[in-house]
Design an enzyme around this catalytic site. Sequence first.
Site, PDB file in Angstrom:
ATOM      1  N   ARG A  29       1.047  -1.051  -0.015  1.00 22.63           N
ATOM      2  CA  ARG A  29       0.002   0.297  -0.267  1.00 22.63           C
ATOM      3  C   ARG A  29       0.672   1.248   0.247  1.00 22.63           C
ATOM      4  O   ARG A  29       0.535   2.419  -0.578  1.00 22.63           O
ATOM      5  CB  ARG A  29      -1.049  -0.537   0.987  1.00 22.63           C
ATOM      6  CG  ARG A  29      -2.300  -1.493   1.125  1.00 22.63           C
ATOM      7  CD  ARG A  29      -3.067  -1.226   2.274  1.00 22.63           C
ATOM      8  NE  ARG A  29      -4.038  -2.178   2.453  1.00 22.63           N
ATOM      9  CZ  ARG A  29      -4.510  -3.730   2.663  1.00 22.63           C
ATOM     10  NH1 ARG A  29      -2.525  -3.731   3.405  1.00 22.63           N
ATOM     11  NH2 ARG A  29      -5.211  -4.026   3.149  1.00 22.63           N
ATOM     12  N   ILE A  30       2.172   1.450   0.509  1.00 25.87           N
ATOM     13  CA  ILE A  30       2.727   2.473   1.253  1.00 25.87           C
ATOM     14  C   ILE A  30       3.666   2.344  -0.137  1.00 25.87           C
ATOM     15  O   ILE A  30       3.277   3.826  -0.494  1.00 25.87           O
ATOM     16  CB  ILE A  30       3.452   2.819   2.256  1.00 25.87           C
ATOM     17  CG1 ILE A  30       2.597   2.722   3.501  1.00 25.87           C
ATOM     18  CG2 ILE A  30       4.195   3.929   2.301  1.00 25.87           C
ATOM     19  CD1 ILE A  30       3.382   2.342   5.144  1.00 25.87           C
ATOM     20  N   ASP A  57      10.006  -6.349  -4.983  1.00 28.64           N
ATOM     21  CA  ASP A  57       8.715  -6.670  -4.223  1.00 28.64           C
ATOM     22  C   ASP A  57       8.809  -8.205  -4.913  1.00 28.64           C
ATOM     23  O   ASP A  57       7.430  -8.589  -5.786  1.00 28.64           O
ATOM     24  CB  ASP A  57       7.673  -6.456  -3.853  1.00 28.64           C
ATOM     25  CG  ASP A  57       6.773  -6.904  -2.916  1.00 28.64           C
ATOM     26  OD1 ASP A  57       6.912  -7.870  -2.491  1.00 28.64           O
ATOM     27  OD2 ASP A  57       5.982  -5.409  -2.402  1.00 28.64           O
ATOM     28  N   ARG A  85      11.132  -0.293   8.859  1.00 29.31           N
ATOM     29  CA  ARG A  85      11.768  -0.682  10.088  1.00 29.31           C
ATOM     30  C   ARG A  85      13.300  -0.166  10.122  1.00 29.31           C
ATOM     31  O   ARG A  85      13.952  -0.767   9.261  1.00 29.31           O
ATOM     32  CB  ARG A  85      11.068  -1.824  10.420  1.00 29.31           C
ATOM     33  CG  ARG A  85       9.701  -2.404  11.259  1.00 29.31           C
ATOM     34  CD  ARG A  85       9.492  -1.648  12.337  1.00 29.31           C
ATOM     35  NE  ARG A  85       8.418  -1.598  12.576  1.00 29.31           N
ATOM     36  CZ  ARG A  85       7.143  -0.434  12.705  1.00 29.31           C
ATOM     37  NH1 ARG A  85       7.778  -0.210  11.374  1.00 29.31           N
ATOM     38  NH2 ARG A  85       5.395  -0.963  12.945  1.00 29.31           N
ATOM     39  N   ASP A  97      13.845   7.628   9.520  1.00 34.96           N
ATOM     40  CA  ASP A  97      12.536   7.355  10.393  1.00 34.96           C
ATOM     41  C   ASP A  97      12.081   6.625  11.517  1.00 34.96           C
ATOM     42  O   ASP A  97      11.412   6.414  12.436  1.00 34.96           O
ATOM     43  CB  ASP A  97      11.197   8.094   9.338  1.00 34.96           C
ATOM     44  CG  ASP A  97      10.087   7.989  10.640  1.00 34.96           C
ATOM     45  OD1 ASP A  97       9.453   9.316  10.920  1.00 34.96           O
ATOM     46  OD2 ASP A  97       8.732   7.723  10.561  1.00 34.96           O
ATOM     47  N   GLU A 157      14.955   2.254  18.993  1.00 31.88           N
ATOM     48  CA  GLU A 157      14.320   3.716  19.640  1.00 31.88           C
ATOM     49  C   GLU A 157      13.983   3.583  20.333  1.00 31.88           C
ATOM     50  O   GLU A 157      13.117   3.309  21.531  1.00 31.88           O
ATOM     51  CB  GLU A 157      13.358   3.506  18.850  1.00 31.88           C
ATOM     52  CG  GLU A 157      13.345   3.087  17.229  1.00 31.88           C
ATOM     53  CD  GLU A 157      12.697   3.113  15.855  1.00 31.88           C
ATOM     54  OE1 GLU A 157      11.160   3.007  16.444  1.00 31.88           O
ATOM     55  OE2 GLU A 157      12.421   2.903  14.989  1.00 31.88           O
ATOM     56  N   HIS A 216      10.492   8.847  14.091  1.00 36.32           N
ATOM     57  CA  HIS A 216       9.223   7.121  13.810  1.00 36.32           C
ATOM     58  C   HIS A 216       8.472   7.584  14.064  1.00 36.32           C
ATOM     59  O   HIS A 216       7.003   7.535  14.733  1.00 36.32           O
ATOM     60  CB  HIS A 216       9.320   6.168  14.492  1.00 36.32           C
ATOM     61  CG  HIS A 216       9.068   5.004  14.106  1.00 36.32           C
ATOM     62  ND1 HIS A 216       9.497   3.366  14.753  1.00 36.32           N
ATOM     63  CD2 HIS A 216       8.201   4.981  13.714  1.00 36.32           C
ATOM     64  CE1 HIS A 216       8.883   2.522  14.079  1.00 36.32           C
ATOM     65  NE2 HIS A 216       7.411   3.574  12.764  1.00 36.32           N
ATOM     66  N   ALA A 272       4.188   8.578  10.042  1.00 38.97           N
ATOM     67  CA  ALA A 272       2.432   8.187  10.518  1.00 38.97           C
ATOM     68  C   ALA A 272       1.643   9.231  11.281  1.00 38.97           C
ATOM     69  O   ALA A 272       0.106   8.891  11.649  1.00 38.97           O
ATOM     70  CB  ALA A 272       2.594   6.705  10.826  1.00 38.97           C
TER      71      ALA A 272
END
Length: 323
Positions: free
Chosen positions: A150-151, A171, A233, A257, A262, A281, A284
Amino acid sequence: MKKKVLIVQPIHESGLKVFDDRFEVRVAPDPSVETVKREIKGVEGVIVRTAPFTREIIAAADSLKVIARHGVGVDNIDIQAATERGILVLNTPDANAVSVAEHTLTAIGALAKRVLPMDRATRRGDWEVRNEYKAVDLDGKVLGLIGIGRIGTLVARKAIAAFNMQVIAYDPYVRPEVAARNSITLYHELDRVFREADVVSIHTPLTAETRGLVNEARLALMKPSAFLVNFSRGGVVDEEALYYALKEGLIAGAALDVFADEPPRHDNPLLQLDNVLLSPHSAALTEECVVRMATGAARGVVDVLTGKRPQFVVNPEVLKNEV
């Protein structure tokens, strides 16, 4: 008797409003494993953000039926342990795609136009920085995507529309004809994307196969003028190798990001570099997206606990076992 729901980390109030008087909802005092183990007793539904939801926690649960991830990635949840116990794991894959895609395009533009270095130079009175001519145009450049779910697909569409970029991708789970419908040229060789792209953007989950995917060898394949963007990630990128590539000028810059740890350690050398654009991060975490994630996760929990089939199930084998 009301069904008990535990929110491991605070969510937007719109998510809490999804639960009616059939539910007893509480937020954990803190998201540590020990605290959640104590709080999980009698709980049937959980909403978790980024905190670890481990096998240890799942073993301590005596009534748990559903774990809803406030977001997409589920690498912080022990899926196998949940599946073994017949606990559904849900996520909200439609919630953050637009927000992350927009953040990605913003970062690509900022890297190409050297927005932060130009800003810092202007503030310190270095007007002549304008004559370095280091900014580049994106028109016609090649965007290489690792992952076109989707992204990734939204990033491709926006890059084509905004910057007239050519888009290539790797992919293994997408058919070439599906990629072609979005004007993406799908490559079967991952290394070819790193060689040809002017910008490599990572949009893949963290799995055993993708951990350390961006390593010293692949960074060495990239053009010295190329940028790396990782909004997936932290574990997908070898941070030590990336630091070396950025410091030595093997690639022109990066936008991150996400990090292996983290928040990142204060002594993480990437924090000292001028050619890396960093964010916490937060791709979103727009006003709109946190509402979508909170309400989506809450609706998933309500669906499961009221006998309805949830929309986004990470471990569908649990549903098959119930039939």
